[in-house]
Write a protein that holds these residues in place. Structure first.
Motif, mmCIF file in Angstrom:
data_model
loop_
_atom_site.group_PDB
_atom_site.id
_atom_site.type_symbol
_atom_site.label_atom_id
_atom_site.label_comp_id
_atom_site.label_asym_id
_atom_site.label_seq_id
_atom_site.Cartn_x
_atom_site.Cartn_y
_atom_site.Cartn_z
ATOM 1 N N GLY A 53 35.920 26.064 36.647
ATOM 2 C CA GLY A 53 36.066 24.861 35.700
ATOM 3 C C GLY A 53 36.534 25.142 34.127
ATOM 4 N N LYS A 92 42.313 32.054 30.898
ATOM 5 C CA LYS A 92 42.971 32.398 32.118
ATOM 6 C C LYS A 92 44.402 32.454 31.996
ATOM 7 C CE LYS A 92 39.387 30.040 34.773
ATOM 8 N NZ LYS A 92 38.879 28.984 35.571
ATOM 9 N N ALA A 151 41.696 36.134 53.527
ATOM 10 C CA ALA A 151 42.296 37.259 52.897
ATOM 11 C C ALA A 151 41.872 38.592 53.524
ATOM 12 C CB ALA A 151 41.564 37.676 51.356
ATOM 13 N N PHE A 179 40.244 37.355 44.380
ATOM 14 C CA PHE A 179 39.580 37.555 43.425
ATOM 15 C C PHE A 179 37.958 37.354 43.967
ATOM 16 C CE2 PHE A 179 41.517 35.338 39.578
ATOM 17 C CZ PHE A 179 42.805 35.432 40.104
ATOM 18 N N MET A 182 42.617 28.136 37.824
ATOM 19 C CA MET A 182 42.996 29.800 37.821
ATOM 20 C C MET A 182 44.357 29.410 38.828
ATOM 21 S SD MET A 182 42.621 32.657 37.159
ATOM 22 C CE MET A 182 40.772 33.016 36.908
ATOM 23 N N GLY A 229 45.048 35.342 46.436
ATOM 24 C CA GLY A 229 43.955 34.396 47.052
ATOM 25 C C GLY A 229 43.142 33.883 45.829
ATOM 26 N N ALA A 230 43.285 32.930 45.154
ATOM 27 C CA ALA A 230 42.521 32.593 44.189
ATOM 28 C C ALA A 230 41.641 31.290 44.472
ATOM 29 C CB ALA A 230 43.249 31.985 42.793
ATOM 30 N N ALA A 231 41.931 30.978 45.757
ATOM 31 C CA ALA A 231 40.915 29.690 46.210
ATOM 32 C C ALA A 231 39.440 30.071 46.493
ATOM 33 C CB ALA A 231 41.723 29.231 47.509
ATOM 34 N N LYS A 265 39.035 43.695 52.447
ATOM 35 C CA LYS A 265 39.977 42.910 52.751
ATOM 36 C C LYS A 265 41.271 43.683 52.314
ATOM 37 C CE LYS A 265 36.904 39.277 51.120
ATOM 38 N NZ LYS A 265 36.741 37.834 51.479
ATOM 39 N N ASN A 284 35.455 38.058 38.845
ATOM 40 C CA ASN A 284 35.063 37.066 37.558
ATOM 41 C C ASN A 284 33.569 36.729 37.600
ATOM 42 O OD1 ASN A 284 37.592 34.326 38.509
ATOM 43 N ND2 ASN A 284 35.809 35.528 39.738
ATOM 44 N N LYS A 296 34.514 43.923 48.404
ATOM 45 C CA LYS A 296 35.757 43.163 48.714
ATOM 46 C C LYS A 296 36.993 43.502 48.696
ATOM 47 C CE LYS A 296 32.813 38.863 47.934
ATOM 48 N NZ LYS A 296 32.684 37.874 46.939
ATOM 49 N N SER A 332 35.235 24.833 42.122
ATOM 50 C CA SER A 332 36.759 25.090 41.616
ATOM 51 C C SER A 332 37.429 23.900 41.288
ATOM 52 C CB SER A 332 37.154 25.686 42.830
ATOM 53 O OG SER A 332 38.681 26.279 42.711
ATOM 54 N N SER A 333 38.005 24.009 40.168
ATOM 55 C CA SER A 333 38.913 23.032 39.533
ATOM 56 C C SER A 333 40.024 23.113 39.707
ATOM 57 C CB SER A 333 38.827 23.036 37.976
ATOM 58 O OG SER A 333 39.348 24.387 37.468
ATOM 59 N N GLY A 334 40.766 24.293 40.097
ATOM 60 C CA GLY A 334 42.260 24.574 40.423
ATOM 61 C C GLY A 334 42.875 25.145 39.132
HETATM 62 O O1 PMT Z 1 39.324 26.846 40.039
HETATM 63 P P1 PMT Z 1 38.775 27.343 38.662
HETATM 64 O O2 PMT Z 1 37.749 26.232 38.215
HETATM 65 O O3 PMT Z 1 39.739 27.697 37.654
HETATM 66 O O4 PMT Z 1 37.879 28.538 39.110
HETATM 67 C C1 PMT Z 1 38.499 29.710 39.555
HETATM 68 C C2 PMT Z 1 37.887 30.513 40.824
HETATM 69 C C3 PMT Z 1 36.349 30.872 40.147
HETATM 70 C C4 PMT Z 1 37.560 29.671 41.944
HETATM 71 C C5 PMT Z 1 38.655 31.794 40.729
HETATM 72 O O5 PMT Z 1 38.976 32.599 39.681
HETATM 73 C C6 PMT Z 1 37.791 32.767 41.972
HETATM 74 O O6 PMT Z 1 37.237 33.701 41.704
HETATM 75 N N1 PMT Z 1 38.344 32.552 43.127
HETATM 76 C C7 PMT Z 1 37.675 33.126 44.433
HETATM 77 C C8 PMT Z 1 36.384 32.488 44.685
HETATM 78 C C9 PMT Z 1 35.357 33.179 45.653
HETATM 79 O O7 PMT Z 1 34.431 32.385 45.712
HETATM 80 O O8 PMT Z 1 35.744 34.126 46.096
HETATM 81 P P2 PMT Z 1 35.083 35.098 47.282
HETATM 82 O O9 PMT Z 1 34.076 35.964 46.305
HETATM 83 O O10 PMT Z 1 33.892 34.073 48.041
HETATM 84 O O11 PMT Z 1 35.960 35.556 48.023
HETATM 85 C C10 PMT Z 1 36.556 36.581 47.931
HETATM 86 C C11 PMT Z 1 38.200 36.708 48.205
HETATM 87 O O12 PMT Z 1 38.357 36.241 49.438
HETATM 88 C C12 PMT Z 1 38.934 35.657 47.469
HETATM 89 O O13 PMT Z 1 40.272 36.002 47.210
HETATM 90 C C13 PMT Z 1 38.951 34.548 48.362
HETATM 91 O O14 PMT Z 1 39.946 33.510 48.123
HETATM 92 C C14 PMT Z 1 39.094 35.124 49.501
HETATM 93 N N2 PMT Z 1 38.475 34.264 50.824
HETATM 94 C C15 PMT Z 1 37.044 34.024 50.874
HETATM 95 C C16 PMT Z 1 36.579 33.301 51.843
HETATM 96 C C17 PMT Z 1 37.426 32.855 52.951
HETATM 97 N N3 PMT Z 1 36.790 32.453 53.911
HETATM 98 N N4 PMT Z 1 38.761 33.398 53.005
HETATM 99 C C18 PMT Z 1 39.247 33.867 51.897
HETATM 100 O O15 PMT Z 1 40.393 34.133 51.856
#
Ligand code: PMT
Length: 205
Positions: free
Chosen positions: A164, A187, A112, A128, A20, A77-79, A146, A154, A142, A16-18
């Motif tokens: 990225g 984005k 989340a 996300f 988004m 939650g985009a992290a 959640k 995505n 999800k 992740s680059s940040g």
């Molecule tokens: O930063 P960029 O390079 O622009 O890339 C953007 C992105 C791909 C990181 C972003 O668009 C994205 O999809 N973010 C979520 C990435 C992810 O891996 O999600 P997940 O499928 O693992 O998790 C689902 C959701 O739960 C997400 O909202 C995540 O933030 C949240 N989560 C996940 C794990 C955790 N321990 N706690 C959480 O809150």
């Protein structure tokens, strides 16, 4: 991204680059919101008009988010939060000795999911899902697990692989929406659509 230490010089992280997170913060500010960004060590600079709280690990992100959540109308939650952390990070740098090393990984809390458990009826939560396979099915799981009001699914893989890139192949899903096909868009355009959808949801709360 978050970073999960292995020893004082090594960590586990992701791509992740940040970008988004930055695009979301910019769009929210453009619409007049007061914005707090809880950010891992991302490359992209964040807008100075936002309050920025820097964290490193998933546990730090969890603490920072849960302790503040009650003060906010919308959580996004985009992290890319690490699902696992090293059970016992070393105090000293691991030395290379030619042996095979094993790392014990333990689960991190799901931020989340916890937010979904404690949210008030007036608060909106957006997540996300970054998936290599079964994008729609996994994102819908999800969304439900959640208790999100909206999820952005995505696609990971290919040239515009979400991580990225300035572009993303994505679709939005709510508990009531019909499944659509992902669309390749910048984005900046996706975040515009996300906030339009949040406004609609706010209007119905
Ligand atoms: O930063 P960029 O390079 O622009 O890339 C953007 C992105 C791909 C990181 C972003 O668009 C994205 O999809 N973010 C979520 C990435 C992810 O891996 O999600 P997940 O499928 O693992 O998790 C689902 C959701 O739960 C997400 O909202 C995540 O933030 C949240 N989560 C996940 C794990 C955790 N321990 N706690 C959480 O809150």
């Amino acid at each position: 991204p978050t970073q999960e230490p292995i020893d004082p010089v090594r960590y586990i992280s992701n791509r992740s680059s940040g970008k988004m997170g930055r695009a979301l913060a910019m769009e929210a500010l453009r619409r007049g919101a007061e914005v707090t960004v809880i950010s891992g060590p991302a490359r992209e600079p964040l807008p100075f008009q936002a309050e920025v709280i820097f964290v490193r690990t998933a546990l730090e992100m969890y603490e920072a988010t849960i302790s503040r959540f009650s003060q906010y109308d919308v959580f996004i939650g985009a992290a890319a939060v690490a699902d696992y952390r090293v059970a016992d990070p070393a105090d000293e740098k691991h030395k290379r000795n030619g042996d095979i090393h094993h790392l014990e990984l333990i689960p991190n809390p799901d931020i989340a999911k916890k937010i979904g458990e404690i949210k008030r009826p007036d608060q909106i939560t957006v997540g996300f899902a970054a998936e290599t396979h079964h994008l729609i099915n996994y994102a819908r799981e999800k969304l439900k697990k959640k208790k999100l009001d909206l999820i952005v699914a995505n696609q990971v893989g290919g040239e515009n692989c979400a991580f990225g890139s300035d572009y993303v192949s994505a679709l939005m899903m709510t508990p009531q929406s019909k499944d659509e096909q992902p669309e390749l868009i910048p984005k900046s355009e996706l975040t515009h659509r996300v906030f339009n959808r949040i406004s609609e949801i706010m209007g119905k709360k």
